[in-house]
Design an enzyme around this catalytic site. Structure first.
Site, PDB file in Angstrom:
ATOM      1  N   ASP A 121       0.838  -1.199   0.000  1.00  0.00           N
ATOM      2  CA  ASP A 121       0.000   0.000   0.000  1.00  0.00           C
ATOM      3  C   ASP A 121       0.876   1.253   0.000  1.00  0.00           C
ATOM      4  O   ASP A 121       2.040   1.196   0.387  1.00  0.00           O
ATOM      5  CB  ASP A 121      -0.876   0.039   1.259  1.00  0.00           C
TER       6      ASP A 121
HETATM    7  N1  URA Z   1      -1.242  -5.898   3.859  1.00  0.00           N
HETATM    8  C1  URA Z   1      -1.714  -4.632   3.889  1.00  0.00           C
HETATM    9  O1  URA Z   1      -2.721  -4.352   4.499  1.00  0.00           O
HETATM   10  N2  URA Z   1      -1.018  -3.689   3.236  1.00  0.00           N
HETATM   11  C2  URA Z   1       0.141  -3.924   2.579  1.00  0.00           C
HETATM   12  O2  URA Z   1       0.731  -3.011   2.020  1.00  0.00           O
HETATM   13  C3  URA Z   1       0.617  -5.248   2.556  1.00  0.00           C
HETATM   14  C4  URA Z   1      -0.086  -6.221   3.205  1.00  0.00           C
END
Ligand code: URA
Length: 242
Positions: free
Chosen positions: A106
């Site tokens: 993310d």
């Molecule tokens: N899980 C999440 O919630 N975000 C990420 O970036 C990776 C795994």
């Protein structure tokens, strides 16, 4: 490897754009097996033929594999019209066309990200069949106890009914906003954040520290990347004890 045009080989190795490498060839700066190569359309096997540019031997690489310490605030994409991407952070010396992030973090997530131009590698790494584990460190908004650890171990169920595979949750530093470690072997959208939401916590900070047996090089500052060794590439697929 199949024979390819000389200008295509040189452009693929980031010697320059197709027109720049053609100009180099025309200026007699390129030698193929010791002979000056004046025609861009000359064919060569990049893995077995000797190619020199300005007297320097070309070390042909079919693909590149970069380890990045992704900073927060950039998107895991090859291009984006509005936001900075992880590919924008790759220095010119390591850049080549066709690079993309193998898997996504993310925008606010930090840590280990592999960037490559090898689609087969990325596909194998991300395939559920490979069952590659990922290890995350997180800071969360509420204390974690035996109940949460057991729920993660049994397999979290999201509100929409989606079930997760069993995951290992460990408390690294207890408290009101504890630091925890989570090991999962899938990659559902926002998986870690949704898993914690399912047990009533918010993720305050998230960092990926390991993919399979590949550990984030802590010498890399956020935003930096470096080439991975062949051993590191293989380590991605090392099987870990569940
Ligand atoms: N899980 C999440 O919630 N975000 C990420 O970036 C990776 C795994």
């Amino acid at each position: 490897m199949p024979m390819q045009r000389l200008d295509k080989i040189l452009a693929s190795q980031s010697v320059g754009s197709r027109s720049e490498v053609r100009a180099l060839i025309k200026r007699g700066r390129v030698r193929l097996n010791g002979e000056v190569a004046k025609k861009p359309e000359l064919k060569a096997d990049p893995e077995t033929d000797k190619i020199e540019i300005g007297g320097e031997l070309l070390h042909f690489k079919r693909h590149v594999y970069l380890m990045m310490n992704k900073p927060g605030g950039v998107v895991s994409a090859s291009n984006d019209t509005r936001m900075r991407t992880v590919i924008d952070l790759v220095p010119e010396s390591l850049f080549r066309r066709g690079l993309f992030p193998a898997g996504r973090l993310d925008r606010d997530t930090e840590g280990l990200l592999i960037i490559t131009d090898d689609g087969d590698f990325a596909h194998r790494m991300l395939s559920p069949k490979s069952a590659v584990y990922k290890l995350y460190e997180a800071q969360v908004s509420a204390p974690i106890g035996e109940r949460e650890i057991a729920l993660f171990r049994e397999g979290i169920r999201f509100q929409d009914g989606t079930s997760c595979l069993p995951a290992e949750l460990t408390v690294l530093c207890a408290g009101e906003t504890p630091k925890v470690q989570v090991r999962i072997c899938e990659g559902k959208f926002h998986q870690i954040k949704k898993m914690f939401l399912a047990v009533g916590c918010k993720v305050l900070q998230l960092k990926r520290v390991k993919i399979g047996g590949l550990v984030l090089d802590e010498k890399l500052k956020p935003g930096e990347c470096r080439e991975m060794s062949e051993e590191e590439r293989r380590a991605v697929f090392f099987k870990q004890n569940p």
